[in-house]
Write an enzyme that holds these catalytic residues in place. Structure first.
Site, PDB file in Angstrom:
ATOM      1  N   ASN A  80      40.921  -0.903 106.136  1.00 20.19           N
ATOM      2  CA  ASN A  80      40.255  -1.000 107.429  1.00 20.19           C
ATOM      3  C   ASN A  80      39.482  -2.313 107.509  1.00 20.19           C
ATOM      4  OD1 ASN A  80      40.535   1.905 106.603  1.00 20.19           O
ATOM      5  ND2 ASN A  80      39.822   2.211 108.680  1.00 20.19           N
ATOM      6  N   ARG A 137      36.232   8.840 104.970  1.00 19.85           N
ATOM      7  CA  ARG A 137      37.503   9.468 105.353  1.00 19.85           C
ATOM      8  C   ARG A 137      38.659   8.465 105.220  1.00 19.85           C
ATOM      9  NH1 ARG A 137      41.812   8.953 108.689  1.00 19.85           N
ATOM     10  NH2 ARG A 137      40.448   8.172 110.339  1.00 19.85           N
ATOM     11  N   ASP A 138      38.759   7.517 106.121  1.00 13.91           N
ATOM     12  CA  ASP A 138      39.917   6.610 106.114  1.00 13.91           C
ATOM     13  C   ASP A 138      39.892   5.672 104.909  1.00 13.91           C
ATOM     14  OD1 ASP A 138      42.309   5.887 107.243  1.00 13.91           O
ATOM     15  OD2 ASP A 138      41.469   4.484 108.688  1.00 13.91           O
ATOM     16  N   HIS A 150      42.243  -2.080 111.547  1.00 13.08           N
ATOM     17  CA  HIS A 150      42.619  -2.382 110.162  1.00 13.08           C
ATOM     18  C   HIS A 150      42.772  -3.894 110.039  1.00 13.08           C
ATOM     19  CE1 HIS A 150      43.480   1.636 108.290  1.00 13.08           C
ATOM     20  NE2 HIS A 150      43.092   1.926 109.515  1.00 13.08           N
ATOM     21  N   CYS A 159      46.124   4.376 105.890  1.00 11.99           N
ATOM     22  CA  CYS A 159      46.650   5.699 106.239  1.00 11.99           C
ATOM     23  C   CYS A 159      47.801   6.079 105.320  1.00 11.99           C
ATOM     24  CB  CYS A 159      47.120   5.683 107.689  1.00 11.99           C
ATOM     25  SG  CYS A 159      47.980   7.177 108.195  1.00 11.99           S
TER      26      CYS A 159
END
Lengths: 298, 298
Positions: free
Chosen positions: A246, A12-13, A206, A237
């Site tokens: 991250n 996801r991220d 992050h 993001c």
């Protein structure tokens, strides 16, 4: 032996901000590799509007492909009611509701005020309590905001208290832009853990400015035992300027291994998953230990 | 405001392993840039045999060029009696005597046993006490050795105790190969500080496996207030296989700035010195924050 849990967020991220669409089959393969490495909780996708984050347009397919995995907790991020409705059609384990610690970030990220966002959360929480799913309450930009700068920790604390009262199954404290320092991390997370009681607390880090691992160590010292990281350190993001990758899962696992803290993860297999994650990303991954191992320094 | 001291080692540890000889004038320029950034203690060179470390063959000239600097403490590393004799001809402030925590490393690095090395130290310490110079006692591979693996912290502690008794003006605890983890760092440095009393203790960190900054934070938590680092993170010991660069000074200063801890260093000027250090090195520097700033992420 002390234990920690890692929630892997690379599908996801790690990928959401990538400008090149990554085929669903590759996203699923990444999830399988992570699961094979022993990661038992994966944030697999985001039910965000595909116009806003085109990379997550295949959320349904990715989530469906997770059905073959046993004993892996699957989380999906949901930014709003519509995302909630899409997500809860699938037998996922947890939805991750996101608010922000500042009004400007909340407006840009989700399009409504913090207060309205919180009202939605409580409404949906009542709904989800009738299912077997859990609902995490995550607070973006808890340490600093690209629009408003410093964040008042009391604002974060108040949100945490209210979310716990509303029955959140987990709290996520996110350093969305990698601006936290270790003292700030230690102080904020110590206070968060004082008010959360039995509700689990995760930190989402992050590594924008190279402090990700140090902040993880500071959070561990404060008592945090759940860490959200991304294999190879890809990520960022789309609504947070300057939010580089991250914290790399393998960097954190290496540190915990050296500290004799059990992550339940096979480091070698994790490196293979991290290699694959890195191969999917258009960006240069931030992770450090993978470079060292691949150059055969250790 | 809490204060820390930084001893800059890039002119010595940062460059000594570089295969391309760097002209003396460039080494001196690096030292001047570091001094301009507000660094007030610099390990400028090493009086090692030029056959063993050709890069340090100009130690005399580099040290002489430091005479124009005011209020800067200049240290020279000395590996043996011969080095001591060469160094003490100059008005430097401190000589840095090095032993190792393991016999194999001591043999390979210095060519004698730890015990003989310690005897030399005490003899030379008596000599230096008749001058205005100070003498630091540094312990290489205090956390792990490329030849012997794990290092018994009791061995390090015993050496520290004996060096303090023998009148060492400063103790240096070195993670020569960047193998330390933060818990180990916290535990060892806590114990070291218990036995050193008023004798200052510095930690010398490498960032081989990405844990340098986290270890610095752990050492700070243990009470350490002196840090040996290298601008841009260049460096590595020629006798320590796998010893990638030192912890980058600017990464540490950035962290301390964010923690509101005073280093006395001008960050912008330090970045300029770090850029220059990086330009002298044949290696890719390990430092993180310089990349971020140069890409204008912050």
């Amino acid at each position: 032996m002390e234990k920690v849990s890692i929630i892997e967020v690379s599908p996801r991220d790690g990928l959401q901000n990538d400008p090149v669409f990554i085929p669903t089959v590759k996203k699923s393969k990444l999830i399988y590799l992570l699961a094979e490495a022993g990661i038992n909780h994966i944030e697999a996708s985001s039910f965000v509007h595909p116009m806003k984050v085109p990379q997550m347009a295949d959320a349904e397919e990715v989530i469906k492909s997770c059905a073959v995995l046993n004993d892996i907790e699957i989380t999906a991020l949901i930014p709003n009611v519509k995302g909630f409705e899409r997500a809860t059609k699938f037998p996922i384990n947890e939805v991750n509701w996101v608010t922000a610690a500042t009004e400007t970030f909340n407006q840009r990220n989700i399009g409504i005020s913090i207060e309205d966002n919180f009202k939605e959360f409580t409404k949906l929480k009542d709904k989800i309590d009738q299912t077997k799913m859990k609902m995490c309450f995550s607070i973006a930009v808890s340490f600093g905001c690209p629009y408003e700068g410093n964040v008042n920790p009391d604002v974060v604390l108040k949100l945490v208290e209210r979310a716990v009262e509303a029955g959140a199954d987990r709290i996520g404290i996110a350093d969305t832009i990698g601006i936290a320092d270790p003292e700030q991390t230690f102080r904020l997370l110590s206070r968060v853990l004082e008010v959360t009681g039995k509700t689990p607390v995760a930190i989402h880090l992050h590594d924008t400015r190279g402090l990700g691992l140090t902040n993880a160590y500071a959070a561990f010292n404060a008592g945090v035992r759940i860490f959200e990281t991304s294999a190879s350190g890809i990520g960022g993001c789309p609504f947070a300027p300057g939010a580089a990758g991250n914290l790399a899962t393998e960097d954190l696992v290496y540190m915990f291994n050296r500290m004799s803290i059990d992550t339940g993860i096979n480091f070698e297999r994790l490196l293979e998953a991290a290699d694959y994650a890195a191969s999917l990303s258009s960006k240069t991954p931030l992770g450090r230990i993978r470079q060292v191992v691949r150059k055969k320094i250790i």
